[in-house]
Design a protein around this motif. Structure first.
Motif, PDB file in Angstrom:
ATOM      1  N   ALA A  66      -3.598   5.552   0.043  1.00  0.00           N
ATOM      2  CA  ALA A  66      -3.437   4.131  -0.293  1.00  0.00           C
ATOM      3  C   ALA A  66      -3.466   3.287   0.973  1.00  0.00           C
ATOM      4  CB  ALA A  66      -2.131   3.906  -1.052  1.00  0.00           C
ATOM      5  N   GLY A  67      -2.902   3.795   2.051  1.00  0.00           N
ATOM      6  CA  GLY A  67      -2.919   3.068   3.314  1.00  0.00           C
ATOM      7  C   GLY A  67      -4.318   2.861   3.856  1.00  0.00           C
ATOM      8  N   GLU A  68      -5.239   3.739   3.453  1.00  0.00           N
ATOM      9  CA  GLU A  68      -6.623   3.636   3.909  1.00  0.00           C
ATOM     10  C   GLU A  68      -7.473   2.728   3.026  1.00  0.00           C
ATOM     11  OE1 GLU A  68      -8.082   7.637   4.074  1.00  0.00           O
ATOM     12  OE2 GLU A  68      -6.528   8.267   5.483  1.00  0.00           O
ATOM     13  N   VAL A  69      -7.133   2.647   1.729  1.00  0.00           N
ATOM     14  CA  VAL A  69      -8.039   1.958   0.804  1.00  0.00           C
ATOM     15  C   VAL A  69      -7.437   0.781   0.044  1.00  0.00           C
ATOM     16  CG1 VAL A  69      -9.392   4.072   0.472  1.00  0.00           C
ATOM     17  CG2 VAL A  69      -7.544   3.531  -1.131  1.00  0.00           C
ATOM     18  N   ALA A  70      -6.137   0.595   0.122  1.00  0.00           N
ATOM     19  CA  ALA A  70      -5.491  -0.449  -0.686  1.00  0.00           C
ATOM     20  C   ALA A  70      -4.793  -1.472   0.202  1.00  0.00           C
ATOM     21  CB  ALA A  70      -4.483   0.185  -1.653  1.00  0.00           C
ATOM     22  N   ASP A  71      -4.368  -2.554  -0.434  1.00  0.00           N
ATOM     23  CA  ASP A  71      -3.638  -3.605   0.261  1.00  0.00           C
ATOM     24  C   ASP A  71      -2.128  -3.376   0.224  1.00  0.00           C
ATOM     25  OD1 ASP A  71      -6.006  -5.147   0.779  1.00  0.00           O
ATOM     26  OD2 ASP A  71      -5.975  -5.710  -1.343  1.00  0.00           O
ATOM     27  N   GLY A  72      -1.694  -2.365  -0.532  1.00  0.00           N
ATOM     28  CA  GLY A  72      -0.269  -2.090  -0.630  1.00  0.00           C
ATOM     29  C   GLY A  72       0.038  -1.119  -1.745  1.00  0.00           C
ATOM     30  N   LEU A  73       1.325  -1.047  -2.091  1.00  0.00           N
ATOM     31  CA  LEU A  73       1.820  -0.083  -3.068  1.00  0.00           C
ATOM     32  C   LEU A  73       2.610  -0.756  -4.179  1.00  0.00           C
ATOM     33  CD1 LEU A  73       3.354   2.667  -0.731  1.00  0.00           C
ATOM     34  CD2 LEU A  73       1.223   2.829  -2.029  1.00  0.00           C
ATOM     35  N   LEU A  74       2.564  -0.152  -5.348  1.00  0.00           N
ATOM     36  CA  LEU A  74       3.458  -0.451  -6.454  1.00  0.00           C
ATOM     37  C   LEU A  74       4.354   0.771  -6.582  1.00  0.00           C
ATOM     38  CD1 LEU A  74       4.446  -1.973  -8.958  1.00  0.00           C
ATOM     39  CD2 LEU A  74       2.603  -0.864 -10.230  1.00  0.00           C
ATOM     40  N   LEU A 126       2.113   5.106   4.546  1.00  0.00           N
ATOM     41  CA  LEU A 126       0.865   4.342   4.533  1.00  0.00           C
ATOM     42  C   LEU A 126       0.088   4.501   5.837  1.00  0.00           C
ATOM     43  CD1 LEU A 126       1.947   1.015   2.831  1.00  0.00           C
ATOM     44  CD2 LEU A 126       0.486   2.792   1.860  1.00  0.00           C
ATOM     45  N   GLY A 127       0.787   4.817   6.911  1.00  0.00           N
ATOM     46  CA  GLY A 127       0.145   5.018   8.201  1.00  0.00           C
ATOM     47  C   GLY A 127       0.184   3.775   9.062  1.00  0.00           C
ATOM     48  N   PRO A 128      -0.039   3.954  10.367  1.00  0.00           N
ATOM     49  CA  PRO A 128       0.093   2.848  11.316  1.00  0.00           C
ATOM     50  C   PRO A 128      -0.920   1.723  11.105  1.00  0.00           C
ATOM     51  CG  PRO A 128      -0.757   4.812  12.406  1.00  0.00           C
ATOM     52  CD  PRO A 128      -0.378   5.211  11.014  1.00  0.00           C
ATOM     53  N   ASP A 129      -2.134   2.059  10.707  1.00  0.00           N
ATOM     54  CA  ASP A 129      -3.138   1.014  10.497  1.00  0.00           C
ATOM     55  C   ASP A 129      -2.744   0.094   9.352  1.00  0.00           C
ATOM     56  OD1 ASP A 129      -4.630   2.018  12.576  1.00  0.00           O
ATOM     57  OD2 ASP A 129      -5.935   3.206  11.276  1.00  0.00           O
ATOM     58  N   ALA A 130      -2.258   0.682   8.264  1.00  0.00           N
ATOM     59  CA  ALA A 130      -1.833  -0.125   7.116  1.00  0.00           C
ATOM     60  C   ALA A 130      -0.605  -0.949   7.475  1.00  0.00           C
ATOM     61  CB  ALA A 130      -1.533   0.769   5.916  1.00  0.00           C
ATOM     62  N   ALA A 180       0.261  -2.159  10.293  1.00  0.00           N
ATOM     63  CA  ALA A 180      -0.122  -3.281  11.155  1.00  0.00           C
ATOM     64  C   ALA A 180      -0.697  -4.438  10.342  1.00  0.00           C
ATOM     65  CB  ALA A 180      -1.134  -2.811  12.191  1.00  0.00           C
ATOM     66  N   GLY A 181      -1.222  -4.125   9.155  1.00  0.00           N
ATOM     67  CA  GLY A 181      -1.809  -5.159   8.306  1.00  0.00           C
ATOM     68  C   GLY A 181      -0.829  -5.781   7.323  1.00  0.00           C
ATOM     69  N   SER A 182       0.461  -5.525   7.470  1.00  0.00           N
ATOM     70  CA  SER A 182       1.498  -6.054   6.575  1.00  0.00           C
ATOM     71  C   SER A 182       1.186  -5.783   5.105  1.00  0.00           C
ATOM     72  CB  SER A 182       1.686  -7.559   6.802  1.00  0.00           C
ATOM     73  OG  SER A 182       2.097  -7.813   8.107  1.00  0.00           O
ATOM     74  N   PRO A 183       1.239  -4.520   4.693  1.00  0.00           N
ATOM     75  CA  PRO A 183       0.919  -4.188   3.302  1.00  0.00           C
ATOM     76  C   PRO A 183       1.896  -4.834   2.321  1.00  0.00           C
ATOM     77  CG  PRO A 183       1.964  -2.337   4.373  1.00  0.00           C
ATOM     78  CD  PRO A 183       1.705  -3.368   5.438  1.00  0.00           C
ATOM     79  N   GLU A 184       1.404  -5.125   1.146  1.00  0.00           N
ATOM     80  CA  GLU A 184       2.248  -5.677   0.087  1.00  0.00           C
ATOM     81  C   GLU A 184       2.920  -4.531  -0.655  1.00  0.00           C
ATOM     82  OE1 GLU A 184       2.036  -8.661  -3.739  1.00  0.00           O
ATOM     83  OE2 GLU A 184       0.254  -8.337  -2.547  1.00  0.00           O
ATOM     84  N   ILE A 185       4.223  -4.635  -0.853  1.00  0.00           N
ATOM     85  CA  ILE A 185       4.982  -3.625  -1.589  1.00  0.00           C
ATOM     86  C   ILE A 185       5.617  -4.314  -2.794  1.00  0.00           C
ATOM     87  CG2 ILE A 185       6.847  -1.929  -1.519  1.00  0.00           C
ATOM     88  CD1 ILE A 185       4.545  -1.261   0.376  1.00  0.00           C
ATOM     89  N   VAL A 186       5.290  -3.823  -3.975  1.00  0.00           N
ATOM     90  CA  VAL A 186       5.861  -4.342  -5.216  1.00  0.00           C
ATOM     91  C   VAL A 186       6.704  -3.225  -5.812  1.00  0.00           C
ATOM     92  CG1 VAL A 186       5.352  -5.212  -7.526  1.00  0.00           C
ATOM     93  CG2 VAL A 186       3.914  -5.886  -5.591  1.00  0.00           C
ATOM     94  N   VAL A 187       7.909  -3.555  -6.242  1.00  0.00           N
ATOM     95  CA  VAL A 187       8.849  -2.561  -6.736  1.00  0.00           C
ATOM     96  C   VAL A 187       9.148  -2.806  -8.208  1.00  0.00           C
ATOM     97  CG1 VAL A 187      11.146  -1.575  -6.422  1.00  0.00           C
ATOM     98  CG2 VAL A 187       9.881  -2.436  -4.452  1.00  0.00           C
ATOM     99  N   TYR A 188       8.980  -1.770  -9.008  1.00  0.00           N
ATOM    100  CA  TYR A 188       9.378  -1.784 -10.407  1.00  0.00           C
ATOM    101  C   TYR A 188      10.711  -1.054 -10.449  1.00  0.00           C
ATOM    102  CZ  TYR A 188       9.213  -1.051 -15.417  1.00  0.00           C
ATOM    103  OH  TYR A 188       9.496  -1.062 -16.751  1.00  0.00           O
ATOM    104  N   ASP A 189      11.768  -1.728 -10.880  1.00  0.00           N
ATOM    105  CA  ASP A 189      13.081  -1.109 -10.821  1.00  0.00           C
ATOM    106  C   ASP A 189      13.938  -1.514 -12.016  1.00  0.00           C
ATOM    107  OD1 ASP A 189      14.784   0.637  -9.409  1.00  0.00           O
ATOM    108  OD2 ASP A 189      14.366  -0.405  -7.542  1.00  0.00           O
ATOM    109  N   ALA A 190      14.868  -0.660 -12.366  1.00  0.00           N
ATOM    110  CA  ALA A 190      15.854  -0.974 -13.395  1.00  0.00           C
ATOM    111  C   ALA A 190      17.053  -1.623 -12.716  1.00  0.00           C
ATOM    112  CB  ALA A 190      16.290   0.289 -14.114  1.00  0.00           C
ATOM    113  N   ALA A 191      17.550  -2.701 -13.284  1.00  0.00           N
ATOM    114  CA  ALA A 191      18.692  -3.382 -12.677  1.00  0.00           C
ATOM    115  C   ALA A 191      19.555  -4.023 -13.751  1.00  0.00           C
ATOM    116  CB  ALA A 191      18.218  -4.458 -11.700  1.00  0.00           C
ATOM    117  N   SER A 192      20.812  -4.178 -13.411  1.00  0.00           N
ATOM    118  CA  SER A 192      21.745  -4.886 -14.264  1.00  0.00           C
ATOM    119  C   SER A 192      22.791  -5.527 -13.360  1.00  0.00           C
ATOM    120  CB  SER A 192      22.415  -3.921 -15.244  1.00  0.00           C
ATOM    121  OG  SER A 192      23.369  -4.602 -16.021  1.00  0.00           O
TER     122      SER A 192
END
Length: 99
Positions: free
Chosen positions: A14-22, A39-43, A45-57
């Motif tokens: 994902a660090g090589e081919v995507a803009d971030g992770l879900l 994701l690796g150092p190259d990713a 350095a590009g400030s990848p987007e991280i989106v989190v799906y989580d359970a909360a209360s």
């Protein structure tokens, strides 16, 4: 483009081919940090987007809040959740209770 992947090798790709992770729940700080490293150092350095799906209360009564999310967190004890547990949820059982 975000990729919803869990394992270290998949996250490296994902660090090589995507803009971030879900990331799936439970995405505790340790799991997010490890995922960013994966994701690796190259990713990174590009400030990848991280989106989190989580359970909360949220509740003033901690036990009431935990009771509401326990059903959603029951599968966390399954083997495929090990990456989340090992990196992010130490100190709590699979039902969210403190050890």
């Amino acid at each position: 483009m975000l990729l919803g992947v869990r394992g270290p090798r998949s996250q490296a790709v994902a660090g090589e081919v995507a803009d971030g992770l879900l990331l799936a729940e439970p995405a505790a700080p340790g799991y997010i940090t490890a995922s960013l490293r994966n994701l690796g150092p190259d990713a990174a350095a590009g400030s990848p987007e991280i989106v989190v799906y989580d359970a909360a209360s949220v509740d003033d009564d901690e036990e009431a809040a935990l009771t509401r999310v326990r059903a959603a967190l029951e599968p966390v004890g399954e083997p495929q959740w090990a990456a989340h547990i090992d990196l992010g949820c130490r100190g709590r059982t699979s039902t969210g209770r403190r050890r």
